[in-house]
Structures are given as structure tokens and as C-alpha cells.
Write a protein that holds these residues in place. Structure first.
Motif, PDB file in Angstrom:
ATOM      1  N   VAL A 170      -1.738 -11.084  -2.201  1.00 54.42           N
ATOM      2  CA  VAL A 170      -0.809 -10.750  -3.293  1.00 54.42           C
ATOM      3  C   VAL A 170       0.586 -10.830  -2.663  1.00 54.42           C
ATOM      4  O   VAL A 170       0.810 -10.390  -1.643  1.00 54.42           O
ATOM      5  N   THR A 171       1.725 -10.905  -3.855  1.00 53.19           N
ATOM      6  CA  THR A 171       2.871 -10.892  -3.451  1.00 53.19           C
ATOM      7  C   THR A 171       3.695  -9.636  -4.287  1.00 53.19           C
ATOM      8  O   THR A 171       3.311  -9.617  -5.342  1.00 53.19           O
ATOM      9  N   GLU A 172       4.430  -9.068  -3.618  1.00 57.55           N
ATOM     10  CA  GLU A 172       5.127  -8.048  -4.197  1.00 57.55           C
ATOM     11  C   GLU A 172       6.870  -7.877  -3.448  1.00 57.55           C
ATOM     12  O   GLU A 172       7.036  -8.276  -2.450  1.00 57.55           O
ATOM     13  N   GLU A 173       7.321  -7.453  -4.321  1.00 56.37           N
ATOM     14  CA  GLU A 173       8.786  -7.716  -4.200  1.00 56.37           C
ATOM     15  C   GLU A 173       9.288  -6.314  -3.317  1.00 56.37           C
ATOM     16  O   GLU A 173       9.045  -5.127  -3.745  1.00 56.37           O
ATOM     17  N   VAL A 174       9.925  -6.647  -2.377  1.00 56.47           N
ATOM     18  CA  VAL A 174      10.541  -5.560  -1.298  1.00 56.47           C
ATOM     19  C   VAL A 174      12.041  -5.572  -1.417  1.00 56.47           C
ATOM     20  O   VAL A 174      12.461  -6.521  -1.278  1.00 56.47           O
TER      21      VAL A 174
END
Length: 275
Positions: A170-174
């Protein structure tokens, strides 16, 4: 062929097919009423022996402590379900159905019986009589055997479901804040003093000239690095619970009837008893 003398070795012993697969345990042996020869054996099959299947015994072979029959295990287990009446006999219709299932010709069996000089192998209405493991009363015995059933409860292990681990990305914004610097041009004017007079007066009096300054700034740079954070595995934990199993068992009761006797007063006495 199994003889009457071998019946005790057959009953409650394993029954195998021709390829060495255990079918179950022999429960009853059925005899022809006229010839007195063993004709059928019932085999306990299924979980905990809950089913009982008929299989011809005349072509069976006694090997050490078990019986081998020339029929596959699945064939015996799928044999027609036959209920034996209280007299322990197979009807002509039931035996005919079993012969047909096992591929035994009814007329041929009847002719073979006649060739042995004994009628009724396949032509009598009461085909066989049961020889049970308990409850049979020998001829000439003055005692009666009382029997009862016992319930045996076991457990079976079966699969109830499957659990699996699946890993996906999964890709999440940091978001992070980082300080960056940059340069700006500032014009400085300084008056002529004794300290800088010599530098100011050097060179030609009037001329054109240029002076260049390089301006710098910082920009954020993003890089990613893969690092292990934990390990996950599946394991099973066995728990023991108590379950109550109920069933029905049958018991035989023996009732006694005593003859009436005349007492001294001229009356009669007598009684009955149960065990």
C-alpha cells in the motif's frame, strides 16, 4: 471357503479386500438354513463402525487372524442396506438383491446348491440364519445368556477452515518538515575612509566594469530505503473442550416364572422375577 469351525476366528476380526485394504470388522455370519454353510458376513464400516454391510463369504479366505474377500472396499461399503428381522433371516428378495449387486448369478447359485445335493441355496424364502457375537443359545444348554450393548465414543479430526498470510503493498503519503537555505543579493555601500582609500584609488580613474556573484539555494531531496520492521507467522493453538455425547443402548432382561405351589393351608404360592 469358510467352514463353521472357523466362524469364531472370523467374528469381531478384521475383514480385508483383495488388495489389502481393511474394510471393517466382522459382526455377524449368516448360514444357509438347509445346507448349514456360511453364506454372508456383515462388516462394520464407517466412522466408529456405524454402518453394517453384507458381503458373500463363500469365496472368502481366512488369512492368519483376518478374513479376505474378493471384493473392493468401496464395493462392500456401497452394498445395499438390508435390515434383518427379529428372526435373523434374509428374505428371498433381499438375498436376490445382494446377489445381483455382487454380480453373482442367482440361477447359477441355485444349480450349484442342487449339485451339492442340497436344495434351497438360492431358492428358499429364508436364505440364512444369523450367528451373532452374543446372545446365541447353544443347543442343550440349560442356561440363558443375557447381553447388553455398550456405547463407545471416540473422536475424529477434521478440517474446519484455512488461514493464510498474504502480503501486499500500500502507498501512503508521509509529510516531514526540513529546513532549507538560500542566498539573496544585498547591495552594501561603504564610505571612503583612510582604511580603504588606497584600494579605492587603485586602477584607472574612469572606466566600465562588471562584477558577478553566484547565488545558491537548498532544495529538499527525497530518498526511500526498505528496512525490515517485524516478522509475522501463523501458528495453531489446541484447546480442549468437554462435549456430552448421548446415545441409546439396548439391554436384555430375563424374567423368571416360577410354578405355583400349594401351601399347608391349601392356598397356592408362586411368583415371577426379573434380572
Amino acid at each position: 471357503m469358510i467352514t463353521r469351525d472357523q466362524i469364531s476366528t472370523v467374528l469381531d476380526h478384521p475383514v480385508y479386500d483383495g488388495t489389502g485394504n481393511k474394510i471393517g470388522d466382522a459382526k455377524h455370519v449368516f448360514f444357509d438354513d438347509v445346507t448349514g454353510e456360511p453364506e454372508w458376513v456383515t462388516v462394520k464400516t464407517g466412522f466408529f463402525g456405524t454402518s453394517e454391510s453384507f458381503v458373500p463369504i463363500h469365496d472368502g479366505t481366512l488369512v492368519e487372524d483376518h478374513l479376505e474377500v474378493p471384493f473392493a472396499k468401496d464395493t462392500v461399503k456401497e452394498a445395499p442396506n438390508v435390515d434383518v428381522d427379529a428372526g435373523g433371516h434374509l428374505s428371498e428378495e433381499e438375498e436376490h438383491r445382494l446377489y445381483e449387486y455382487y454380480g453373482i448369478d442367482w440361477d447359477t447359485a441355485w444349480q450349484q446348491a442342487n449339485q451339492r445335493g442340497q436344495a434351497g441355496l438360492a431358492g428358499t424364502g429364508t436364505a440364512a440364519q444369523t450367528q451373532a457375537t452374543a446372545g446365541r443359545e447353544p443347543a442343550g444348554d440349560d442356561a440363558m445368556t443375557r447381553s447388553e450393548e455398550e456405547m463407545h465414543v471416540g473422536v475424529e479430526r477434521r478440517a474446519t477452515g484455512r488461514a493464510r498470510l498474504r502480503k501486499f503493498v500500500v502507498t501512503e503519503e508521509v509529510q516531514k518538515t526540513v529546513p532549507v537555505r538560500h542566498e539573496e543579493v544585498r547591495v552594501e555601500h561603504e564610505p571612503i575612509t583612510d582604511a580603504n582609500r588606497d584600494a579605492a584609488m587603485s586602477g584607472t580613474d574612469i572606466t566600465e566594469a562588471e562584477h558577478e556573484v553566484t547565488i545558491h539555494e537548498e532544495r529538499p531531496v527525497v530518498e526511500t530505503e526498505t528496512v525490515p520492521v517485524e516478522r509475522v507467522r501463523l501458528d495453531t493453538e489446541e484447546r480442549t473442550e468437554e462435549e456430552t455425547v448421548r446415545g441409546e443402548v439396548r439391554k436384555e432382561r430375563i424374567e423368571t416364572e416360577l410354578p405355583e405351589e400349594t401351601d399347608e393351608t391349601g392356598g397356592t404360592t408362586g411368583g415371577t422375577g426379573k434380572s
